[in-house]
Design an enzyme around this catalytic site. Structure first.
Site, PDB file in Angstrom:
ATOM      1  N   ASP A 301      41.479  34.239  45.111  1.00  0.00           N
ATOM      2  CA  ASP A 301      41.714  33.978  46.524  1.00  0.00           C
ATOM      3  C   ASP A 301      41.200  32.567  46.860  1.00  0.00           C
ATOM      4  OD1 ASP A 301      42.466  34.251  49.149  1.00  0.00           O
ATOM      5  OD2 ASP A 301      41.418  36.137  49.498  1.00  0.00           O
TER       6      ASP A 301
HETATM    7  C1  BGC Z   1      43.256  35.347  52.202  1.00  0.00           C
HETATM    8  C2  BGC Z   1      44.419  35.748  51.322  1.00  0.00           C
HETATM    9  C3  BGC Z   1      45.538  34.748  51.448  1.00  0.00           C
HETATM   10  C4  BGC Z   1      45.019  33.364  51.160  1.00  0.00           C
HETATM   11  C5  BGC Z   1      46.082  32.276  51.246  1.00  0.00           C
HETATM   12  C6  BGC Z   1      42.885  33.897  52.027  1.00  0.00           C
HETATM   13  O1  BGC Z   1      41.935  33.502  52.989  1.00  0.00           O
HETATM   14  O2  BGC Z   1      42.160  36.183  51.915  1.00  0.00           O
HETATM   15  O3  BGC Z   1      44.837  37.033  51.667  1.00  0.00           O
HETATM   16  O4  BGC Z   1      46.579  35.093  50.576  1.00  0.00           O
HETATM   17  O5  BGC Z   1      43.997  33.057  52.098  1.00  0.00           O
HETATM   18  O6  BGC Z   1      46.486  32.015  52.526  1.00  0.00           O
END
Ligand code: BGC
Length: 756
Positions: A301
């Protein structure tokens, strides 16, 4: 859309066993064809360590996306710098850029101007639709209709694929048992079986029949693992779960998504039992690879690799890169740590080149499965984009999904549906704002095309509408004179419709709440409207199970409308004016009080349960009942269904045998009623104490007017299993209780015995 789409699975009864068996026989894409494997091996052999590290890096797309509002912005890299990185072969993927024409020009940089010409992978957070927004995932789970979720995921994939995207960072498959956690809204709710069937359905919908189809998206179940178990519901906090609970509750939806063919997984921000998921070898390699045989790639993530330092696992950034790669993270997001440190770590012998090569091969394998080596410009066709995005079938699907996701909590005196000729006061801060229809994570939404509840009412009522729309207050603030204006409108009306609850940005990422209530200004508005004595319908907007004030629970009618997306207003109007009947069921429990959280229906028994005879020294609160205000599974329709007695074909289930549980449903009314019959089981004595009830299967049936249907569920030993202290699935002989009921608290149990 309905007619065009093959029904890959249509489940008469959704049980874990049946669902997994169906998915296994579905034509899923092969992870990697043999020809691709040869091409990949040859490419890896030609790549420098810097190019390899680049393949393992994904950055926010500065070419087609102007970030803001989602994610911290501080890491964004400007266009010129990123173009230079792409040309130098130091970038494998971009995310959250949208648009077919732009995709073509960015892809050209990689394919024509980098040394090896490896195509970029374009990912995006297509969580519940792209331009056309479908209901938030929690709402859609309230349909208890996984095939609907498969179809909306397909619709989202079609819009995404036609906009030059290859991969979605979805489905979010975290089981969410604490309503304080803001990301409940992205989940399928608190139950494991619902989590599994929706994870599987959405994966099948996103990936379609073939990943190489430009209208298919690579699915990325997230956030691996136990992200939803954040302590005290605080986003990004640690998950202190035992491995047994991990395997029983949090892992099964991931397994279901992978069984459906998902070729990517996102590792989570949180710690799991003290070790951050993104540096967790046991999870990312032990379970995911060695135990489950996952062949796709793991993406960390957003900056989760770098965060290993803040967590206190890694000593510094270099150590973080080393730990993440060795744990099993193949690609890092919004982080330059792999590019900066992997070549040096390999040269110093601290990371084996073979581990780097394996990660690169997995990422290239996903690109091959998407057909990018054959057509790097797949989906970069503006004509296809124009024909697909916002097309009539996709809009119609959004409206259907909206209708099927709303949940009718109560409807005293049959107040709903409303007559079209009534004088209606539509009141509340959430009735007329596109953003509050679209909900969180609809970051690409076409807000101009969103039909709000006020729009939907106007369209449904037409020219003769006797409709007044008044705001009354803001979602979290008073409007001077607002309540007086609302009360005056209510007094002049036959019926008041209050749209209240959470605004879209009160749930979602980093939106944890300690009090999961309706904000004070709206409570005051609701109380003032209730005091007018006018019939009151509450349309409840929320991204989680909420604690509701009396002014709302005392209202004759409450319809939970969550955030229903682009067609919210039309879908709600269809239900409010009776063109369709509500059929949704709660996928989360609504507590009496916030302080009951984490409350979930499948909690373990206590040694001191409260009884009718005694409340002293029992498991109870001084100030709230120890049960749900509106239980998991609850939801009404415009007709009534009467349950007969539950019957078992035999009182004993042989170890390798099968018995049938059945119930007759009657419909005394004169319109058909859809019912979701839920099969719950309790194991009365087991080596690990079992929940007071656990959903094992459910089935949606239509009961004809003045008619009856018999609903039957086969029951086998596999339906009674749990994870033992040895961490393995098992079932144990002994006595069980079983319910066929309309929700997790209703019905009378029948008993049977599983015989060894
Ligand atoms: C979130 C993810 C997301 C990623 C990209 C993160 O802060 O936890 O779910 O896919 O950002 O936007």
């Amino acid at each position: 859309m309905d007619d065009d789409e093959p029904q890959r699975f249509r489940l008469p009864a959704v049980s874990r066993r049946g669902f997994l068996a169906l998915a296994a026989t579905a034509a899923l894409p092969p992870a990697q064809a043999a020809a691709d494997a040869a091409r990949i091996a040859e490419l890896v052999a030609r790549m420098t360590p810097e190019e390899k590290a680049g393949q393992l890096t994904v950055m926010a797309d500065p070419f087609r996306w102007r970030p803001g509002g989602v994610n911290p912005d501080d890491m964004n890299v400007d266009e010129a710098r990123l173009a230079a990185e792409i040309r130098a072969g130091r970038l494998g993927a971009l995310f959250n850029g949208v648009g077919a024409a732009g995709a073509r020009s960015v892809q050209r940089l990689a394919v024509e101007e980098s040394r090896l010409g490896i195509p970029l992978l374009f990912a995006a957070d297509i969580v519940h639709g792209l331009k056309t927004v479908f209901p938030v995932p929690l709402a859609e789970a309230a349909s208890w209709d996984p095939d609907l979720a498969r179809r909306t995921a397909r619709g989202a994939a079609m819009e995404g694929g036609a906009s030059g995207i290859h991969q979605t960072y979805a489905p979010m498959v975290d089981v969410a048992r604490d309503q304080r956690w803001g990301r409940v809204v992205e989940s399928a709710g608190e139950d494991v079986l619902l989590g599994e069937v929706f994870a599987q359905a959405r994966t099948l919908g996103f990936q379609g029949d073939s990943l190489a189809d430009p209208l298919s998206l690579l699915a990325t179940p997230k956030h691996f693992a136990a992200y939803g178990a954040a302590a005290a519901g605080l986003d990004y906090a640690g998950a202190d779960v035992s491995e047994r609970v991990l395997r029983e509750v949090y892992l099964p939806p991931f397994r279901a998504a992978l069984d459906a063919g998902a070729l990517s997984v996102m590792s989570a921000f949180n710690t799991v039992d003290g070790v951050p998921a993104t540096g967790n070898r046991r999870l990312l390699t032990g379970i995911l690879r060695e135990e489950w045989g996952f062949a796709g790639y793991v993406v960390a993530d957003y900056t989760a690799d770098r965060e290993l330092v803040a967590h206190g696992l890694a000593a510094d950034d270099r150590d973080a890169a080393r730990l993440a790669l060795l744990a099993g993270v193949d690609m890092v997001m919004m982080s330059d740590l792999y590019v900066r440190y992997l070549p040096g770590l390999v040269a110093a012998g601290e990371v084996p080149m073979a581990r780097l090569d394996a990660a690169v091969a997995r990422v290239l394998g996903a690109k091959a499965a998407l057909g990018l080596f054959d057509d790097p410009y797949r989906g970069s066709d503006p004509a296809l984009e124009r024909a697909t995005v916002g097309s009539a079938p996709i809009r119609a699907l959004a409206r259907e999904a909206g209708r099927r996701s709303a949940v009718l909590l109560q409807n005293a005196g049959g107040l709903l549906p409303l007559r079209r000729d009534a004088r209606i006061a539509l009141i509340g801060p959430l009735a007329a704002e596109p953003v509050n229809a679209a909900g969180p994570w609809s970051i690409f939404a076409d807000h101009a095309g969103v039909v709000t509840i006020a729009d939907g009412f106007r369209a449904a009522l037409g020219e003769n509408a006797r409709l007044t729309v008044v705001r009354g207050c803001e979602a979290e603030a008073e409007i001077p004179g607002g309540i007086a204006e609302a009360v005056a409108a209510a007094q002049a009306a036959d019926v008041v419709v209050l749209v209240a609850g959470e605004h879209a940005l009160m749930s979602g990422e980093a939106q944890s709440r300690t009090a999961i209530d309706v904000p004070a200004p709206q409570r005051a508005l609701a109380a003032a409207l209730a005091a007018t004595g006018k019939p009151l319908v509450v349309l409840l907007k929320t991204g989680r199970g909420l604690e509701l004030p009396e002014a709302i629970t005392d209202a004759p009618a409450i319809l939970v409308v969550w955030f229903l997306g682009s067609e919210e207003g039309n879908a709600v109007a269809d239900l409010v004016f009776g063109d369709a009947a509500p059929t949704g069921r709660l996928p989360v429990s609504f507590p009496f009080r916030s302080g009951q959280e984490p409350y979930h229906y499948d909690h373990p028994p206590t040694g001191r349960p409260e009884t009718a005879e005694s409340v002293f020294y029992k498991a109870r609160y001084r100030d709230a009942p120890n049960r749900a205000r509106y239980p998991f599974g609850h939801g009404l329709s415009y007709g009534r269904v009467d349950y007969g007695e539950v019957r078992l074909s035999a009182p004993t289930l042989p170890w390798d045998g099968e018995i049938t549980a059945s119930v007759r449903l009657g419909n005394p009314g004169d319109r058909p009623v859809e019912e979701v019959v839920q099969l719950y089981v309790r194991d009365l004595a087991a080596s690990v104490v079992q929940p007071v009830r656990r959903l094992r299967a459910f089935r949606r049936v239509e009961v004809p007017p003045r008619g009856e249907v018999e609903v039957r569920f086969p029951l086998r030993r596999e339906d009674l299993g749990f994870i033992g202290t040895d961490l393995l699935p098992r079932a144990e002989p002994g006595r069980f209780e079983l319910w066929l009921a309309p929700d997790a608290e209703a019905g009378a149990a029948v008993r049977f015995e599983l015989q060894a």
